[in-house]
Motif scaffolding. Sequence first.
Motif, PDB file in Angstrom:
ATOM      1  N   ILE A  91      82.193 -79.250  81.454  1.00 22.94           N
ATOM      2  CA  ILE A  91      83.528 -79.100  81.313  1.00 22.94           C
ATOM      3  C   ILE A  91      83.915 -79.745  83.120  1.00 22.94           C
ATOM      4  O   ILE A  91      84.839 -80.437  82.628  1.00 22.94           O
ATOM      5  CB  ILE A  91      83.561 -78.435  80.717  1.00 22.94           C
ATOM      6  N   ALA A  92      82.881 -79.183  84.037  1.00 20.66           N
ATOM      7  CA  ALA A  92      83.828 -79.404  85.001  1.00 20.66           C
ATOM      8  C   ALA A  92      83.655 -80.836  86.058  1.00 20.66           C
ATOM      9  O   ALA A  92      83.887 -81.602  86.249  1.00 20.66           O
ATOM     10  CB  ALA A  92      82.762 -78.453  85.994  1.00 20.66           C
ATOM     11  N   GLY A 129      82.968 -83.312  83.610  1.00 27.86           N
ATOM     12  CA  GLY A 129      84.210 -84.476  82.536  1.00 27.86           C
ATOM     13  C   GLY A 129      85.336 -84.432  82.888  1.00 27.86           C
ATOM     14  O   GLY A 129      86.261 -85.303  83.248  1.00 27.86           O
ATOM     15  N   GLU A 130      85.638 -83.184  83.577  1.00 26.40           N
ATOM     16  CA  GLU A 130      87.384 -83.416  84.790  1.00 26.40           C
ATOM     17  C   GLU A 130      87.635 -83.503  85.762  1.00 26.40           C
ATOM     18  O   GLU A 130      88.036 -84.821  86.403  1.00 26.40           O
ATOM     19  CB  GLU A 130      88.058 -81.449  84.873  1.00 26.40           C
ATOM     20  N   MET A 131      86.024 -83.885  86.520  1.00 31.71           N
ATOM     21  CA  MET A 131      86.666 -84.819  87.884  1.00 31.71           C
ATOM     22  C   MET A 131      86.365 -86.334  87.747  1.00 31.71           C
ATOM     23  O   MET A 131      86.773 -87.024  87.762  1.00 31.71           O
ATOM     24  CB  MET A 131      84.841 -84.167  88.531  1.00 31.71           C
ATOM     25  N   SER A 132      85.604 -86.678  86.354  1.00 38.72           N
ATOM     26  CA  SER A 132      85.491 -88.060  86.343  1.00 38.72           C
ATOM     27  C   SER A 132      86.790 -88.314  85.372  1.00 38.72           C
ATOM     28  O   SER A 132      87.362 -89.482  85.474  1.00 38.72           O
ATOM     29  CB  SER A 132      84.055 -88.344  85.077  1.00 38.72           C
ATOM     30  N   GLU A 133      87.827 -87.326  84.856  1.00 37.19           N
ATOM     31  CA  GLU A 133      88.904 -87.840  84.615  1.00 37.19           C
ATOM     32  C   GLU A 133      89.491 -87.694  85.790  1.00 37.19           C
ATOM     33  O   GLU A 133      90.945 -88.685  85.626  1.00 37.19           O
ATOM     34  CB  GLU A 133      89.382 -86.421  83.946  1.00 37.19           C
ATOM     35  N   LYS A 134      90.120 -87.478  86.812  1.00 35.21           N
ATOM     36  CA  LYS A 134      90.933 -87.538  87.558  1.00 35.21           C
ATOM     37  C   LYS A 134      90.114 -89.008  89.113  1.00 35.21           C
ATOM     38  O   LYS A 134      91.307 -89.222  89.165  1.00 35.21           O
ATOM     39  CB  LYS A 134      90.841 -85.589  88.619  1.00 35.21           C
TER      40      LYS A 134
END
Length: 161
Positions: A150-151, A153-158
Motif C-alpha cells: 500500500i505504501a 502504491g501511494e508513493m508511485s501515485e504521488k
Amino acid sequence: MPTQKKADQIQEIAEKIQNAAAVWYIDARGLTVKETQQLRRNVVAAGGEMKVYKNTLAVRALAQLELPTCEEILAGPTAFIFAGEDVAAPAKAANDVAKANKNLEIKGGLMDGAVMSAEEVTRIASLPSRDQLIGQIACSLTAVASQLAIAFGEMSEKEAA
C-alpha cells in the motif's frame, strides 16, 4: 535383578523419553474407562502418546538416561504423556480434561532435562499450539507485506501526479 521382560520395558520407556520433546505425568485413576479412552484419543490427536508404566521401571529408565528421576512426582498411579514436537498440545489436551473432570490431576513433567511442576505444565498448556503460532506469524508477515504494498502504491501515485 530385573527379569528380561522388565529390562525390555525399561528400555522401551527410555526410548520413548529420549524421542519425546517433553513427558507429562498425570494421575487419571478417577476417570472412567470411557473418559480415559477419550483422553488418550485427545492426546494422540494433539501429537502425543499416553502410556501407563510401573513407576519403579520409569524411575530406572530416567536414571539410565541420567535425567531427574522425579520420584516425588511419580508416587502413586501415574500415566505418562509423551509429547512430540509440539509440547503444548498434549499438555493442553490433558489440561482440558482436568478442567472438566476433577478426577484427573496433572502431577508435573520433564522437559529439556528439567523437572516441571504441575503449575508449569498448566502454564505450558495455556500456550498456543505450534500450528496456531505459525498461523499468527504468517498473519503478521502478511499484514506487514500488504502495508508495504500500500505504501509503495501511494508513493508511485504521488510521483505520477
